[in-house]
Design an enzyme around this catalytic site. Structure first.
Site, PDB file in Angstrom:
ATOM      1  N   GLU A  74     -15.794 -47.372  36.100  1.00 22.98           N
ATOM      2  CA  GLU A  74     -15.240 -46.791  34.711  1.00 22.98           C
ATOM      3  C   GLU A  74     -15.149 -47.697  33.575  1.00 22.98           C
ATOM      4  O   GLU A  74     -15.315 -47.503  32.545  1.00 22.98           O
ATOM      5  CB  GLU A  74     -13.972 -46.367  35.131  1.00 22.98           C
ATOM      6  CG  GLU A  74     -13.791 -45.157  36.239  1.00 22.98           C
ATOM      7  CD  GLU A  74     -14.076 -45.553  37.615  1.00 22.98           C
ATOM      8  OE1 GLU A  74     -14.157 -46.815  37.879  1.00 22.98           O
ATOM      9  OE2 GLU A  74     -14.343 -44.496  38.483  1.00 22.98           O
ATOM     10  N   HIS A 117      -9.218 -33.182  36.792  1.00 23.70           N
ATOM     11  CA  HIS A 117      -8.381 -33.528  38.015  1.00 23.70           C
ATOM     12  C   HIS A 117      -6.977 -34.125  37.886  1.00 23.70           C
ATOM     13  O   HIS A 117      -6.445 -34.943  38.754  1.00 23.70           O
ATOM     14  CB  HIS A 117      -9.104 -34.229  39.074  1.00 23.70           C
ATOM     15  CG  HIS A 117     -10.473 -33.469  39.412  1.00 23.70           C
ATOM     16  ND1 HIS A 117     -11.356 -33.211  38.660  1.00 23.70           N
ATOM     17  CD2 HIS A 117     -10.842 -33.189  40.706  1.00 23.70           C
ATOM     18  CE1 HIS A 117     -12.315 -32.584  39.234  1.00 23.70           C
ATOM     19  NE2 HIS A 117     -11.958 -32.406  40.450  1.00 23.70           N
TER      20      HIS A 117
END
Lengths: 277, 309
Positions: free
Chosen positions: B54, B105
């Site tokens: 990430e 999410h």
């Protein structure tokens, strides 16, 4: 002049400029009363070659879309970075008076910010620059541009895991217009890099990550210039591991952790200038 | 009105507007779940799946953005933000690059995957970052419109999306605007400020209250920052009591943002904040978790009732 002679002339000019850049770097750090002399001096030859012999840019049009890009991933080396940008014409020598001073109009902060002409992105947290540079290099491909992206990292910085995430990414995307340079000065803030956490065998590491690897003496201007002007690999990103000396050019600063983040006193500054005459 | 998850609205919109050459989309190895794959399948040249890294993804997005691209960096909220605080601060926010961080999410709504997958601190964290705009759409249509709006909005944004399907609240006549709240239903005596999936929970609570002739106002706060202070002050004064509802820790999210606005404007009305009570939750279905951790329609219902006593 034949090509060899042209290169020789250029290299000897670059050597002279590098000396002036070292003096300027120390001048602005001394005047500011804080900064990072060691890592600026180790990078001075590389930075000089990039800005005065290799990169394509127009400092009067700093956002020219076809410019070669440079990312200073070892963001603490603003002493040398701003000295080079100023000499290249991005801003005036007088502007350097505001280096590390509150209210600096060009935001000549301790670490770079894009408000300063010639700076692409803020750095100062190690390990991010290679990813950023890779993003810019990917954009060149999308825009059918032939610019190159150079990024300078420190050797201590290679202890950051993100560097290796980016190394994998650039290899995955065959980003061959990305050229990383490691200012391998062997010394980090706390300790010599080897004892802090050894990054060797460094050539093997990069090679196994799918990169074209060059290793040079980062203070031999001839080698620096040649490595930076080597034709791009067809598919691989390139890393130039430049063996350097922290504090290069000032005998009492060379190889010393103590000169990582301290400005020279008046006395030390005078001594240093004599050595760089 | 279309039912669907906000992540589905995001994916569908990217696919729809993806011909714009300025748009690039990155993902951290979860593109099927985040729905960014829909863009990737159609525009592979401008889609970069960076793998499970990430930090690298966010900084690569920042690099792309320096050249004039609008860079959508997509991932699961917990890892997209949890692993990139530093990258988000330096390469995105401080550098003021045109990066849109899109975290799917989010919240307890993710359910059975448990606390390591339930991001409940992201609003607090992103709200505290200078230069950052923070958006959480409430339904599919709003997610579509918000995604579109991000393309024309310069600057760093965090957009918080959810996994579960939610009932449609808006149709295409709705006009999402960054920085504007939306009065879903004008009622009286109590105003509920809700965000994300909690707008739907609030609507269910309102149904439960209707039979007793209790008709609170419901306002969807889809831009958490910059927040619609004017609307919040106006509705708090008009109704006289406030409930906030968010699938997020009770510290630093929507509830606190509303408190800040009311405090700064000298509005003194009773206020109750619903959110996760500063604890990690556990595994379980969305319904079970919302019930156990105080986010269910029944909790909203009871809170409204308590303010009317």
């Amino acid at each position: 002049m034949n090509t060899a002679q042209t290169v020789e002339t250029q290299v000897s000019e670059l050597r002279q400029i590098a000396k002036e850049i070292r003096r300027k770097s120390l001048e602005i750090i001394h005047r500011a009363g804080s900064g990072h002399p060691g890592g600026s001096l180790s990078a001075a030859d590389i930075m000089t070659a990039l800005y005065f012999g290799v990169m394509r840019y127009d400092s009067k049009n700093p956002k020219d879309p076809n410019r070669d890009r440079f990312v200073m991933s070892k963001g603490h080396a603003t002493g040398v970075f701003y000295s080079v940008l100023s000499r290249a014409g991005y801003f005036a020598d007088e502007d350097l008076v505001s280096y590390r001073k509150i209210g600096s109009k060009l935001n000549l902060s301790g670490h770079p910010h894009p408000k300063t002409p010639g700076v692409e992105i803020a750095t100062g947290s190690l390990g991010q620059g290679l990813s950023v540079a890779h993003g810019i290099a990917l954009a060149a491909r999308l825009d059918n541009s032939d610019y190159k992206v150079y990024v300078l990292m420190g050797d201590g910085e290679l202890q950051e895991g993100q560097v290796w995430e980016a190394a994998m990414s650039a290899s995955k995307f065959n980003t061959n217009n990305l050229i990383a340079i490691v200012d391998f000065n062997k010394v980090a803030q706390d300790n010599i890099t080897k004892d802090l956490k050894d990054i060797e065998p460094l050539e093997d590491k990069w090679r196994s990550f799918g990169w074209d690897v060059q290793r040079i003496d980062g203070h031999d201007m001839n080698q620096v210039y040649k490595a930076l002007t080597l034709p791009l690999d067809e598919t691989k990103p390139r890393v130039i591991i430049a063996d350097t000396i922290k504090g290069k050019g000032v005998s009492f600063m060379e190889g010393k952790t103590s000169w990582h983040g301290v400005a020279p006193s008046d006395e030390d500054y005078e001594k240093a200038l004599k050595e760089l005459a | 009105m279309k039912d669907g998850a906000t992540r589905d609205g995001y994916g569908a919109c990217l696919e729809e507007i993806g011909a714009n050459p300025k748009i690039v989309v990155l993902d951290a190895g979860v593109s099927d779940s985040t729905r960014s794959k829909k863009f990737g399948d159609k525009y592979p040249d401008r889609f970069f799946n960076m793998g499970i890294s990430e930090g690298d993804m966010v900084c690569t997005a920042a690099g792309l953005a320096t050249t004039g691209k609008v860079a959508f960096a997509t991932g699961f909220a917990c890892f997209l933000l949890g692993r990139t605080m530093d990258q988000t601060l330096v390469s995105v926010a401080y550098s003021n690059t045109n990066v849109k961080l899109v975290g799917t999410h989010s919240g307890l709504a993710v359910g059975e995957d448990g606390p390591t997958a339930q991001m409940i601190v992201d609003l607090a964290y992103t709200r505290a970052i200078p230069n950052m705009t923070v958006i959480q759409p409430a339904d599919y249509e709003e997610a579509v419109q918000a995604t579109k709006a991000l393309v024309d909005h310069f600057g760093p944004v965090y957009m918080r999306l959810g996994r579960p399907k939610v009932k449609g609240i808006y149709d295409s006549s709705y006009k999402f605007q960054i920085g504007k709240g939306n009065v879903v239903k004008q009622g009286e005596k109590v105003v509920i400020f809700a965000t994300g999936g909690m707008v739907q929970e609030s609507m269910e609570a309102m149904k439960l209250l209707e039979s007793d002739n209790i008709n609170p106002t419901l306002v969807n706060i889809s831009t958490i920052k910059p927040i619609d202070s004017e609307l919040i002050v106006e509705q708090a004064r008009k109704n006289g009591a406030v409930v906030t509802a968010e699938d997020h820790n009770i510290i630093g999210g929507l509830g606190d943002a509303v408190l800040e606005v009311l405090s700064d404007n000298d509005v003194t009305v009773p206020i109750r904040r619903l959110g996760v009570r500063d604890t990690f939750a556990e595994t379980g279905s969305l319904k079970e978790l919302y019930f156990k951790y105080g986010l269910s329609a029944q909790h909203i219902e009871n809170t409204v009732r308590s303010l009317l006593k």
